[in-house]
Design an enzyme around this catalytic site. Structure first.
Site, PDB file in Angstrom:
ATOM      1  CG  ASP A 192      -3.578  42.846 -32.049  1.00  0.00           C
ATOM      2  OD1 ASP A 192      -3.185  42.716 -30.869  1.00  0.00           O
ATOM      3  OD2 ASP A 192      -3.499  41.937 -32.887  1.00  0.00           O
ATOM      4  CE  LYS A 194      -4.217  47.394 -35.796  1.00  0.00           C
ATOM      5  NZ  LYS A 194      -4.991  46.164 -36.013  1.00  0.00           N
TER       6      LYS A 194
END
Length: 217
Positions: free
Chosen positions: A139, A121
């Site tokens: 997220d 991420k």
């Protein structure tokens, strides 16, 4: 609505709400963005933005950061949480950038993911927001909303990322991932909406009777 109709509606609704998508983390270049994103793990952007001015005043490039001790870095970032682990990662990745990348943040997701403290991420955020390379970082907000809006089964963040990339045009990924985050924070929060409360949830599923249970990231 069919999934294709939901996808089109969401795209246009978010564009109307958030025509501008400023990066939430304060930074001046790829390196300071990388550090800010690393610090944001299990920490709010607001907190990170309060911490980074003092940190970057001491060191805002790999050479200066690598000369600080882990303890010095830890003291500067303590309020972000997980400071011992983050301080070690920041110090070591700064050394690696000097040793292996001429002091520059690489524009390569595999190289980024090999850096200490940098997961998929974080690497995706840097590729997207620092270099403008199409990416769709997922997220907790995006993972939650994608399930509520019927865009993914939500088994895990990797599956959610793949599903969203299939649904939305590549040239919208960088903007859209921020738009979904903004919407999730403002209207479709974890506790403030159960899949029936916000405008997009209601539009996508007007006949939903029960709360939408979502799988955690």
């Amino acid at each position: 609505m069919l999934k294709a109709e939901r996808t089109e509606y969401i795209l246009h609704r978010l564009q109307a709400l958030y025509p501008e998508t400023p990066v939430p983390l304060d930074h001046k270049d790829p390196y300071t963005l990388l550090i800010a994103v690393l610090l944001s793990a299990q920490c709010t952007d607001e907190r990170v933005n309060k911490v980074t001015p003092a940190l970057f005043k001491r060191a805002d490039n790999p050479a200066e950061m690598s000369r600080l001790s882990v303890k010095e870095i830890e003291a500067l970032i303590k309020s972000c949480g997980l400071s011992p682990q983050k301080a070690k990662a920041i110090q070591r990745l700064s050394e690696i950038l000097i040793e292996e990348h001429w002091g520059e943040v690489p524009c390569d997701i595999d190289a980024l993911e090999r850096l200490p403290g940098v997961g998929h991420k974080t690497a995706s955020v840097v590729m997207s927001q620092a270099f403008g390379v199409p990416a769709f970082p997922v997220d907790t907000h995006i993972h939650r909303l994608a399930q509520r809006w019927g865009l993914t089964s939500g088994r895990n963040v990797s599956q959610t990322e793949k599903d969203l990339k299939r649904l939305f045009p590549m040239d919208q990924w960088n903007r859209l991932h921020l738009q979904i985050i903004f919407y999730g924070r403002e209207f479709c929060t974890a506790r403030g909406c159960d899949g029936r409360g916000c405008d997009i949830c209601q539009a996508c599923y007007p006949n939903r009777k029960s709360p939408k249970k979502t799988k955690k990231a």
